[in-house]
Design an enzyme around this catalytic site. Structure first.
Site, PDB file in Angstrom:
ATOM      1  N   ASP A  42       1.168  -1.155   0.049  1.00  0.00           N
ATOM      2  CA  ASP A  42      -0.474  -0.107  -0.168  1.00  0.00           C
ATOM      3  C   ASP A  42       1.067   0.641   0.269  1.00  0.00           C
ATOM      4  O   ASP A  42       1.194   1.808   0.806  1.00  0.00           O
ATOM      5  CB  ASP A  42      -0.849  -0.382   0.957  1.00  0.00           C
ATOM      6  N   ASP A  43       1.041   2.103  -0.543  1.00  0.00           N
ATOM      7  CA  ASP A  43       1.616   3.206  -1.167  1.00  0.00           C
ATOM      8  C   ASP A  43       3.636   3.242  -1.033  1.00  0.00           C
ATOM      9  O   ASP A  43       3.429   4.084  -0.606  1.00  0.00           O
ATOM     10  CB  ASP A  43       1.353   4.707  -0.576  1.00  0.00           C
ATOM     11  N   CYS A  78      -5.552   4.884  -3.798  1.00  0.00           N
ATOM     12  CA  CYS A  78      -5.437   3.406  -3.564  1.00  0.00           C
ATOM     13  C   CYS A  78      -6.944   2.436  -4.331  1.00  0.00           C
ATOM     14  O   CYS A  78      -6.749   2.190  -4.855  1.00  0.00           O
ATOM     15  CB  CYS A  78      -5.652   2.996  -2.369  1.00  0.00           C
ATOM     16  N   ASP A 312       0.315  -0.551  -5.230  1.00  0.00           N
ATOM     17  CA  ASP A 312      -1.144   0.483  -5.450  1.00  0.00           C
ATOM     18  C   ASP A 312      -0.699   2.065  -6.420  1.00  0.00           C
ATOM     19  O   ASP A 312      -1.345   1.957  -7.743  1.00  0.00           O
ATOM     20  CB  ASP A 312      -1.784  -0.182  -5.051  1.00  0.00           C
ATOM     21  N   ASN A 313       0.141   2.107  -5.533  1.00  0.00           N
ATOM     22  CA  ASN A 313       0.569   3.484  -6.379  1.00  0.00           C
ATOM     23  C   ASN A 313       2.420   3.924  -5.542  1.00  0.00           C
ATOM     24  O   ASN A 313       2.151   3.050  -4.656  1.00  0.00           O
ATOM     25  CB  ASN A 313      -0.561   4.108  -6.413  1.00  0.00           C
TER      26      ASN A 313
END
Ligand SMILES: *[C@@H]1O[C@H](CO)[C@@H](O)[C@H](O)[C@H]1NC(C)=O
Ligand SMILES: *[C@@H]1O[C@H](CO)[C@@H](O)[C@H](O)[C@H]1NC(C)=O
Ligand SMILES: *[C@@H]1O[C@H](CO)[C@@H](O)[C@H](O)[C@H]1NC(C)=O
Ligand SMILES: *[C@@H]1O[C@H](CO)[C@@H](O)[C@H](O)[C@H]1NC(C)=O
Ligand SMILES: *[C@@H]1O[C@H](CO)[C@@H](O)[C@H](O)[C@H]1NC(C)=O
Ligand SMILES: *[C@@H]1O[C@H](CO)[C@@H](O)[C@H](O)[C@H]1NC(C)=O
Ligand SMILES: *[C@@H]1O[C@H](CO)[C@@H](O)[C@H](O)[C@H]1NC(C)=O
Ligand SMILES: *[C@@H]1O[C@H](CO)[C@@H](O)[C@H](O)[C@H]1NC(C)=O
Ligand SMILES: *[C@@H]1O[C@H](CO)[C@@H](O)[C@H](O)[C@H]1NC(C)=O
Length: 519
Positions: A42-43, A78, A312-313
Site C-alpha cells: 500500500d503506497d 488506492c 498500488d501506487n
C-alpha cells in the site's frame, strides 16, 4: 491463428514439447496450470528508494525472475488503483473515482457491477483455489458498503481488512464473519497475520488443483506502525534530497504553486520520520515474502508458481515541497515496483517495456489459460514480455494516467482559511489534493520517445508537458516550447485513450512489436 493449419500435427506436438521442456512448465495437475501468488503493498514507491529495505524480496523474486523498471499505475490513488488491478480496466471504465463510497469505492454499483466480473471469478471457474488476505478497498466491510458479510465472488478464503490500512486494532471479515483484533504483536500485527494465514492455506490446499493467493499488507501506508523488533531500524535514514526535493514548481498547475518553499524544518523532520517508518514497516513485508517462498519450496511448488510483487501506487516525501502523499501525475507517484518470478521467466532479467496495473488481471488469466477477452480488460497480458519462450507479444507505445481530484465541500479542518475544494492539508496550509487536481495524461515510453502530456480539468485548462529523456525529474514544464502541432497531436491521442474501452484500448496498445533482443 492464421497459418497454423498448414503445420502437420506431429510437428506441432513436437514444438509444444520443446516449448514445455525449455519453459519449465510442469504438467502434473489437471490442466497443467501453474499457481499464482501476488503481493500488493500500500503506497510503496519505486522512485524514492521504496525497494531498498526489501533485500530478501529482491533476492528471492527479482534475482530469480524479472524486474520491471517501467511499471506504472494508471491512477495514483488506492481505491481506484486496486479496482484497476481487479478488473484490468482504466478508472473511466470501472467507474471507481476516489476513496469514498460516493466515488464508487465498494459502492453498490461496484459490488453489483465490475466486482462481480473481476479476475477472481474467472480463476475460480478454472478451479483455482483462491485466497485473499489484507487490505482490499478503502470502504470495504463498512455497514454502508454491504458490511463484513459481503465476500466478493470468486474467493474461496477471504480475510479482508475492514476499511483503510492499519496494523493493530482492526476488524477483519473472515469469510464473511466479523473478527476483531487488538494490539498484541504476536496475535494481531496485520502483516504477520496475513503471512501466517497464507502459510496455513498452503498447508491445507488440495495438491490436485492450482492455487491463487493475493496478499495485501498495510505497509508502508500510514500510520506506519513497525513491528517491535524493527522500531529502531534505519535510525539515520533520511528522505532523499535529490531530484525535485523541495524544488519550487511555479510553472505547474494551481495546486503545485501553493506549497511553502523552502519547507519549514518541522515539515522536513516530519517527512524524514515518515520515510524511516515506512521502511521499518516494509521489513515485515520482506519477512512475509521470505516465509512464503520458503513454504512454496518446502511444498515443492516453487518451480510451478508465479510470484508477483507490486504496489498500488507510488509516493512522495518533499518533492516539489509537497510533504507526503500520492495523487500527483509525476513519476514518483505513478511508478510502482514490479518483480515477478515463475515458470518461463528467466532469472535476473531487467525489463524495460512499460507495464501497467491494468495488465495484472489479463496476465493472471493468461497464465490460467483463460481467454482474456472474457474479462474485456483495457490492459494486456505481459506474460510474453517476461516469458518470451511461452508467448509472443507486443510492446505498447504509450498509455493513459487519470485522476479525479478529491476535495471537501467545506473547508479542510487542518486549514479552514483556504475554504472549500481542497483536502489532505498540512498545518502550514499545504494541501495535497483538490477537486480541480483532476487530470489526464498521455505517458509515451516507446523506446525512443520518453515524454508526458497532461491536461487539467480546472479553470485554467492547464497543460503540462515533460521531456523525461532530458528532464527525468520533471523540473521544467515545456508546454510553451513545444511545437503546437505536437500539442494538438497529443491532445487527440489523449481523447482516444480517455474514451477507449476493452478491445479498443488493447488495440491502441499493440502498435509496436516487441524486439526481444533489445530488452
Ligand atoms: C520442480 O521441482 C520438483 C521437486 O524438486 C521436481 O520434481 C520437478 O521436476 C521440478 N519441475 C521442473 C519443471 O523443474
Ligand atoms: C542474480 O544476480 C545476483 C547479483 O548479480 C546474484 O547474486 C544472484 O546469485 C543471481 N541469481 C540468480 C538466480 O542467477
Ligand atoms: C458509479 O458507478 C455507476 C455504475 O457503475 C455509474 O453509473 C456512476 O456514474 C458511477 N459514479 C461515479 C461517481 O462515477
Ligand atoms: C488499541 O486500542 C486500545 C484500546 O482503545 C488502545 O489503548 C491502544 O493504544 C491501541 N493500540 C494501538 C497500537 O493503536
Ligand atoms: C500476546 O499473545 C501471546 C500469544 O497469544 C500471549 O502469550 C501473550 O501473553 C499476549 N501478551 C499480552 C500482553 O497480552
Ligand atoms: C476468445 O474469445 C473471443 C470472443 O469470444 C473469440 O473471438 C476468440 O477467438 C477467442 N480466442 C481464443 C484464442 O480462443
Ligand atoms: C514467436 O514468433 C516467431 C516469429 O514469428 C516464431 O518463430 C516463434 O515460434 C514464436 N514464438 C512463440 C513462443 O510463439
Ligand atoms: C468522490 O466522488 C464523488 C462523485 O464524484 C464526489 O461526490 C465526492 O465528493 C468525492 N469524494 C471526495 C472526498 O472528493
Ligand atoms: C482550484 O480550486 C481551488 C479551491 O476550490 C480554487 O481556490 C482555485 O482557484 C482553483 N484553481 C483553478 C486553476 O481552477
Amino acid at each position: 491463428m492464421p497459418g497454423t493449419g498448414a503445420v502437420p500435427l506431429g510437428l506441432r506436438v513436437l514444438a509444444l514439447a520443446a516449448l514445455l521442456a525449455c519453459s519449465g512448465v510442469r504438467r502434473v495437475r489437471g490442466g497443467g496450470l501453474s499457481n499464482i501468488v501476488v503481493i500488493v503493498t500500500d503506497d510503496q514507491d519505486q522512485n524514492l528508494g521504496g525497494m531498498t529495505p526489501m533485500k530478501k524480496t529482491k533476492s528471492l523474486i527479482g534475482d530469480a525472475g524479472a524486474t520491471f523498471v517501467n511499471s506504472f499505475t494508471v491512477t495514483p490513488l488506492c481505491c481506484p488503483s486496486r479496482c484497476s488491478i481487479l478488473t484490468g480496466r482504466y478508472p473511466h471504465n470501472h467507474l471507481v473515482r476516489n476513496n469514498s463510497l460516493a466515488g464508487n469505492c465498494s459502492s453498490a454499483a461496484w459490488r453489483g457491477g465490475a466486482e462481480a466480473a473481476a479476475f477472481p471469478v474467472f480463476l475460480s471457474k478454472r478451479r483455482y483455489q483462491t485466497f485473499f488476505a489484507g487490505k482490499y478497498l478503502n470502504q470495504y466491510g463498512l455497514k454502508e458498503a454491504g458490511g463484513v458479510g459481503h465476500v466478493p465472488p470468486g474467493w474461496d478464503q477471504w480475510h479482508a481488512l475492514v476499511g483503510n490500512s492499519r496494523y493493530y486494532n482492526y476488524t477483519l471479515s473472515t469469510n464473511g464473519v466479523e473478527e476483531k483484533h487488538g494490539d498484541n504483536y504476536t496475535d494481531d500485527y496485520l502483516t504477520d497475520v496475513i503471512a501466517e494465514r497464507a502459510l496455513r492455506f498452503l498447508d491445507n490446499r488440495s495438491p490436485q488443483r492450482p492455487f491463487f493467493l493475493m496478499l495485501a499488507p498495510p505497509a508502508p501506508h500510514r500510520p506506519w506502525t513497525a513491528a517491535p523488533q524493527y522500531r529502531t531500524s534505519f535510525g539515520d535514514v533520511k528522505a532523499p534530497r535529490d531530484g525535485s526535493f523541495d524544488k519550487t514548481a511555479k510553472d505547474k498547475h494551481w495546486l503545485l504553486r501553493q506549497p511553502v518553499n523552502p519547507m519549514p524544518d518541522s515539515t522536513v523532520a516530519f517527512l524524514d520520520d515518515a520515510y524511516r517508518r515506512r521502511w521499518q514497516t516494509l521489513l515485515s513485508v520482506d519477512d512475509l515474502v521470505e516465509k512464503l517462498v520458503r513454504k512454496l519450496e518446502e511444498l515443492k511448488e516453487l518451480n510451478d508458481t508465479y510470484v508477483f510483487f507490486t504496489s498500488d501506487n507510488g509516493y512522495h516525501t518533499g518533492q516539489f515541497s509537497l510533504p507526503i502523499d500520492k495523487r500527483q501525475l509525476y513519476e514518483f507517484d505513478i511508478r510502482t515496483p514490479l518483480l515477478v518470478r515463475g515458470p518461463g521467466v528467466n532469472a535476473n532479467v531487467t525489463l524495460k517495456a512499460p507495464v501497467l496495473n491494468i495488465d495484472l488481471a489479463p496476465t493472471f488469466l493468461d497464465i490460467a489459460g483463460v481467454n482474456a477477452s472474457a474479462l474485456d480488460a483495457d490492459g494486456l497480458s505481459f506474460l510474453p514480455l517476461m516469458a518470451p519462450s511461452l508467448r509472443n507479444g507486443s510492446r505498447r507505445p504509450d498509455f493513459l494516467v487519470e485522476h479525479t481530484g478529491e476535495g471537501l465541500s467545506g473547508a479542510d479542518p487542518t486549514c479552514p482559511k483556504l475554504g472549500p475544494g481542497l483536502s489532505h492539508c498540512f498545518p502550514d496550509c499545504v494541501c495535497e489534493d483538490s477537486f480541480n487536481n483532476t487530470y489526464a495524461c498521455v505517458r509515451t515510453l516507446d523506446g525512443r520517445v520518453d515524454m508526458q502530456y497532461c491536461e487539467f480539468a480546472d479553470s485554467e485548462s492547464f497543460v503540462e508537458v515533460y521531456d523525461l529523456s532530458s528532464d527525468p525529474h520533471q523540473l521544467e514544464n515545456i508546454v510553451k516550447k513545444v511545437d503546437p502541432a505536437v500539442l494538438e497531436k497529443m491532445n487527440r491521442r489523449l481523447i482516444k485513450l480517455q474514451s477507449c474501452q476493452g478491445a479498443g484500448c488493447r488495440a491502441l496498445s499493440t502498435s509496436v512489436r516487441v524486439e526481444l533482443s533489445g530488452e
